[in-house]
Design a protein around this motif. Structure first.
Motif, short mmCIF file in Angstrom:
data_model
loop_
_atom_site.label_atom_id
_atom_site.label_comp_id
_atom_site.label_asym_id
_atom_site.label_seq_id
_atom_site.Cartn_x
_atom_site.Cartn_y
_atom_site.Cartn_z
N ILE A 47 2.39 -9.06 -1.55
CA ILE A 47 2.90 -8.54 -0.28
C ILE A 47 4.42 -8.58 -0.36
O ILE A 47 5.01 -9.66 -0.48
N ILE A 48 5.05 -7.41 -0.33
CA ILE A 48 6.50 -7.32 -0.47
C ILE A 48 7.10 -6.84 0.84
O ILE A 48 6.74 -5.78 1.34
N HIS A 49 8.00 -7.64 1.40
CA HIS A 49 8.64 -7.24 2.67
C HIS A 49 10.10 -7.66 2.66
O HIS A 49 10.50 -8.57 1.94
N GLY A 50 10.91 -6.96 3.44
CA GLY A 50 12.32 -7.33 3.53
C GLY A 50 13.21 -6.15 3.82
O GLY A 50 12.78 -5.00 3.84
N ASP A 51 14.49 -6.45 4.04
CA ASP A 51 15.48 -5.44 4.42
C ASP A 51 16.02 -4.64 3.25
O ASP A 51 16.47 -3.51 3.41
N PHE B 241 -12.32 5.86 -13.82
CA PHE B 241 -11.88 6.21 -15.16
C PHE B 241 -11.36 5.03 -15.97
O PHE B 241 -11.04 5.17 -17.13
N ALA B 242 -11.25 3.88 -15.37
CA ALA B 242 -10.72 2.73 -16.09
C ALA B 242 -11.27 1.45 -15.50
O ALA B 242 -11.78 1.43 -14.38
N GLU B 243 -11.16 0.40 -16.24
CA GLU B 243 -11.67 -0.88 -15.77
C GLU B 243 -10.72 -1.51 -14.75
O GLU B 243 -11.15 -2.24 -13.88
N LEU B 244 -9.44 -1.23 -14.87
CA LEU B 244 -8.44 -1.85 -14.01
C LEU B 244 -7.58 -0.78 -13.33
O LEU B 244 -7.28 0.24 -13.92
N ARG B 245 -7.15 -1.04 -12.08
CA ARG B 245 -6.36 -0.05 -11.34
C ARG B 245 -5.37 -0.74 -10.42
O ARG B 245 -5.48 -1.94 -10.12
N ILE B 246 -4.41 0.05 -9.94
CA ILE B 246 -3.39 -0.43 -9.00
C ILE B 246 -3.61 0.28 -7.67
O ILE B 246 -3.73 1.51 -7.62
N LEU B 247 -3.65 -0.48 -6.59
CA LEU B 247 -3.77 0.07 -5.24
C LEU B 247 -2.52 -0.31 -4.46
O LEU B 247 -2.21 -1.50 -4.31
N GLU B 248 -1.78 0.70 -4.00
CA GLU B 248 -0.57 0.45 -3.21
C GLU B 248 -0.80 0.87 -1.77
O GLU B 248 -1.19 2.01 -1.50
N LEU B 249 -0.54 -0.05 -0.86
CA LEU B 249 -0.64 0.23 0.57
C LEU B 249 0.75 0.09 1.18
O LEU B 249 1.36 -0.99 1.13
N ILE C 237 1.10 -4.45 -1.32
CA ILE C 237 1.34 -4.02 0.06
C ILE C 237 2.83 -4.13 0.34
O ILE C 237 3.42 -5.20 0.18
N THR C 238 3.47 -3.03 0.74
CA THR C 238 4.90 -3.04 1.03
C THR C 238 5.15 -2.84 2.52
O THR C 238 4.54 -1.99 3.17
N LEU C 239 6.09 -3.63 3.04
CA LEU C 239 6.44 -3.63 4.46
C LEU C 239 7.95 -3.80 4.61
O LEU C 239 8.61 -4.29 3.69
N PRO C 240 8.50 -3.43 5.76
CA PRO C 240 9.91 -3.71 6.01
C PRO C 240 10.08 -5.19 6.35
O PRO C 240 9.13 -5.97 6.23
N ARG C 241 11.26 -5.59 6.79
CA ARG C 241 11.44 -6.98 7.21
C ARG C 241 10.55 -7.26 8.40
O ARG C 241 10.50 -6.49 9.36
N LEU C 242 9.83 -8.36 8.35
CA LEU C 242 8.89 -8.71 9.40
C LEU C 242 9.51 -9.70 10.37
O LEU C 242 10.18 -10.65 9.95
N ASP C 243 9.26 -9.49 11.67
CA ASP C 243 9.77 -10.44 12.65
C ASP C 243 8.86 -11.66 12.71
O ASP C 243 7.83 -11.73 12.02
N LYS C 244 9.22 -12.62 13.54
CA LYS C 244 8.48 -13.87 13.60
C LYS C 244 7.04 -13.65 14.02
O LYS C 244 6.12 -14.29 13.50
#
Length: 340
Positions: free
Chosen positions: A19-23, A73-81, A111-118
């Motif tokens: 989970i990647i978040h930030g400004d 088509f493959a055994e392993l994959r990347i899912l980006e949300l 999973i990518t997000l902007p900066r998250l508040d409290k």
């Protein structure tokens, strides 16, 4: 986990969920790319991207389905949300909790997000995601840490900066890592390995652009009306932002005004140069320029700058670039008259 620690940790062991978040957009993009590269080296050859433009309209079953379906088509994959606004809503929150409770075994989820508040950081869905995976915060790099960040990037291309050059670059790119990265990459193309000076940096700018808005200030201090006309015409022809041009001219006018005020109060020139954060040729030009113009001329220029700002915003009558030229040339012409 800090973004700078991600690569080493992921190479040791790739988690099923990040989970990647930030400004800081650049650090977030680089973190995602780092994970993609490491995953591909480990056989993750498929990639699926889901973007939540509107949480209320997004079909959250897509996420659940993506988690339950087997790779074709493959055994392993990347899912980006991607959740650009950081607000999945009630339904989305429940879907994220359900997804985190049963992560697919053949999938690396990012999973990518902007900066998250409290509130978001303490939400049930974020807690569920954090428990199931690794959280990476792409924090803004403060000014005090920017020289270290730049030095590390330069070191990777066997280059370094003199103290004066570093201070100049930090002033120019503070708050914009993308601009900093572009400058660093430019230096790798234009200069060999080793220590680079302020002259090397300014020359690099001149080599890649016929006209540079950051040179307007120096032209204004010199009072070179002919050069100013050519520069403004060139910047306009190249589609440069009038907002940026106005900023450059106004910033130099303010510096002149503050310098003149300081000298009138007998503040030493060296102290004023330090306080105004002037670098390179501007240190040599500011005193003579301030002596050639008076307070009234500078006040008139700042008032004209305010009118130009209104014009840019659609308020008032007049042509923005004509007014920019008038503002700059008034100071240049007055400088020449007074100098003569």
């Amino acid at each position: 986990m800090r973004s700078e620690d991600l690569a080493a940790a992921a190479k040791r062991k790739l988690a099923p969920l990040y989970i990647i978040h930030g400004d800081e957009a650049l650090l977030s993009l680089e973190a995602v790319q780092t994970l993609r590269d490491i995953a591909r080296q480990q056989g993750y050859s498929e990639r699926e991207v889901l973007t939540v433009e509107n949480a209320a309209q997004f079909q959250w079953e897509q996420l659940i389905s993506a988690g339950q379906s087997l790779s074709l088509f493959a055994e392993l994959r990347i899912l980006e949300l991607r959740i650009p606004n950081g607000k999945p809503g009630t339904e989305g929150g429940k879907a994220l909790e359900a997804f985190a409770s049963k992560l697919p075994s053949d999938t690396l989820t990012i999973i990518t997000l902007p900066r998250l508040d409290k509130t978001a950081l303490n939400s049930k869905w974020m807690s569920a995601l954090a428990k199931a995976g690794e959280v990476i915060e792409a924090k803004l790099i403060e000014r005090s840490a920017l020289p270290q960040w730049i030095s590390k990037r330069l070191a990777a291309q066997q280059q370094s900066l003199s103290a004066e050059a570093m201070a100049w670059l930090v002033d120019r790119v503070e708050g914009n890592l993308l601009a900093a990265l572009q400058e660093i990459q430019k230096l790798a193309l234009l200069h060999p390995a080793g220590l680079l000076t302020l002259d090397d940096l300014t020359a690099a700018v001149a080599n890649v652009a016929r006209y540079d808005v950051f040179q307007l200030g120096e032209a204004l201090l010199v009072g070179d009306a002919e050069r100013m006309v050519h520069m403004l015409s060139g910047l306009k022809a190249e589609g440069e932002s009038a907002v940026l041009v106005l900023w450059a001219l106004t910033e130099e006018t303010r510096n002149l005004y503050r310098f003149a005020q300081g000298r009138a109060r007998n503040i030493p020139t060296a102290q004023l140069i330090k306080d105004l954060r002037l670098w390179g040729n501007k240190q040599k030009l500011i005193e003579a320029a301030a002596a050639r113009v008076n307070r009234r001329q500078l006040t008139n220029a700042l008032q004209q700058a305010a009118r130009i700002d209104s014009l840019i915003k659609g308020i008032g009558d007049g042509e923005v670039w004509h007014e920019l030229s008038s503002m700059a040339l008034a100071l240049c012409e007055q400088t020449k008259k007074k100098a003569g």
